[in-house]
Write a protein that holds these residues in place. Structure first.
Motif, PDB file in Angstrom:
ATOM      1  N   ASN A   1      44.426  76.402  43.065  1.00  0.00           N
ATOM      2  CA  ASN A   1      43.968  75.009  43.099  1.00  0.00           C
ATOM      3  C   ASN A   1      43.890  74.438  44.510  1.00  0.00           C
ATOM      4  O   ASN A   1      44.106  73.253  44.712  1.00  0.00           O
ATOM      5  N   GLY A   2      43.612  75.282  45.494  1.00  0.00           N
ATOM      6  CA  GLY A   2      43.455  74.801  46.863  1.00  0.00           C
ATOM      7  C   GLY A   2      44.753  74.349  47.513  1.00  0.00           C
ATOM      8  O   GLY A   2      44.726  73.577  48.461  1.00  0.00           O
ATOM      9  N   GLU A   3      45.883  74.829  47.037  1.00  0.00           N
ATOM     10  CA  GLU A   3      47.164  74.444  47.605  1.00  0.00           C
ATOM     11  C   GLU A   3      47.637  75.497  48.595  1.00  0.00           C
ATOM     12  O   GLU A   3      47.359  76.681  48.446  1.00  0.00           O
TER      13      GLU A   3
ATOM     14  N   TYR B   1      54.087  71.512  52.059  1.00  0.00           N
ATOM     15  CA  TYR B   1      53.065  71.687  51.033  1.00  0.00           C
ATOM     16  C   TYR B   1      51.855  70.840  51.390  1.00  0.00           C
ATOM     17  O   TYR B   1      51.989  69.705  51.827  1.00  0.00           O
ATOM     18  N   GLY B   2      50.678  71.427  51.207  1.00  0.00           N
ATOM     19  CA  GLY B   2      49.450  70.698  51.473  1.00  0.00           C
ATOM     20  C   GLY B   2      48.290  71.332  50.732  1.00  0.00           C
ATOM     21  O   GLY B   2      48.463  72.071  49.769  1.00  0.00           O
ATOM     22  N   LYS B   3      47.105  71.044  51.215  1.00  0.00           N
ATOM     23  CA  LYS B   3      45.876  71.533  50.589  1.00  0.00           C
ATOM     24  C   LYS B   3      45.070  72.333  51.612  1.00  0.00           C
ATOM     25  O   LYS B   3      45.262  72.205  52.814  1.00  0.00           O
ATOM     26  N   TYR B   4      44.158  73.137  51.099  1.00  0.00           N
ATOM     27  CA  TYR B   4      43.204  73.826  51.969  1.00  0.00           C
ATOM     28  C   TYR B   4      41.842  73.854  51.294  1.00  0.00           C
ATOM     29  O   TYR B   4      41.733  73.832  50.075  1.00  0.00           O
ATOM     30  N   SER B   5      40.817  73.871  52.148  1.00  0.00           N
ATOM     31  CA  SER B   5      39.437  73.966  51.678  1.00  0.00           C
ATOM     32  C   SER B   5      38.812  75.184  52.339  1.00  0.00           C
ATOM     33  O   SER B   5      38.672  75.216  53.568  1.00  0.00           O
TER      34      SER B   5
ATOM     35  N   GLU C   1      45.019  70.567  55.135  1.00  0.00           N
ATOM     36  CA  GLU C   1      45.260  69.126  55.027  1.00  0.00           C
ATOM     37  C   GLU C   1      46.716  68.873  54.648  1.00  0.00           C
ATOM     38  O   GLU C   1      47.276  69.585  53.829  1.00  0.00           O
ATOM     39  N   LYS C   2      47.286  67.843  55.233  1.00  0.00           N
ATOM     40  CA  LYS C   2      48.635  67.370  54.901  1.00  0.00           C
ATOM     41  C   LYS C   2      49.715  68.409  55.162  1.00  0.00           C
ATOM     42  O   LYS C   2      50.715  68.469  54.460  1.00  0.00           O
TER      43      LYS C   2
END
Length: 149
Positions: A55-57, A89-93, A102-103
């Motif tokens: 989930n892009g995490e 913990y964050g997100k990636y695209s 991100e974050k």
């Protein structure tokens, strides 16, 4: 009818929360990377691990060496131990061989460190990060792991 209801009751939550699927356009999906070669320059970090999840995490784990501990009664040598400094913990695209992060920010030694993006080429990953009030990013080289320790 009752067995069909029970089957549906278990299948729906699993299909909504599970992340067992392929991500053909995501070259980072479910990969694990580690660096132990001065991973964050002047910061007291001995190992950095970056894991791309479902989930892009994404999660970054930072560790530092602690005092040498005795290996045991039978051996007088010492073993280096590590302790976890932080999980971020964050997100990636994903965009081909680049993952925009991100974050993913942490405070180390009174300095904010932000992980910006990752580029991979085969089993090598270049992780770009910067410190607060700096325009120039730094790069850490990570190597792909095939399994968890």
């Amino acid at each position: 009818m009752k067995s069909l209801f029970i089957l549906c009751a278990f299948t729906v939550p699993c299909s909504v929360t599970s992340c067992i699927y392929e991500a053909p356009d995501d070259k980072f999906y479910r990969t694990l990377w580690r660096s132990e070669e001065v991973p964050l320059g002047p910061f007291d970090i001995s190992t950095i691990t970056l894991e791309f999840l479902c989930n892009g995490e994404a999660v970054v784990t930072l560790r530092k060496k602690t005092e040498a501990m005795p290996a045991g009664d039978e051996d007088s040598t010492s073993m280096d131990k590590e302790r976890i400094v932080g999980y971020i913990y964050g997100k990636y695209s994903p965009d081909d061989r680049t993952a925009v992060l991100e974050k993913l920010t942490i405070n180390l030694q009174d300095t904010e460190v932000t992980f910006i993006e990752a580029h991979h080429n085969g089993d090598i990953l270049f992780l770009l990060w910067r410190v607060e009030n700096s325009l120039s990013p730094f790069t850490t080289v990570l190597h792909r792991l095939s399994s968890y320790d």
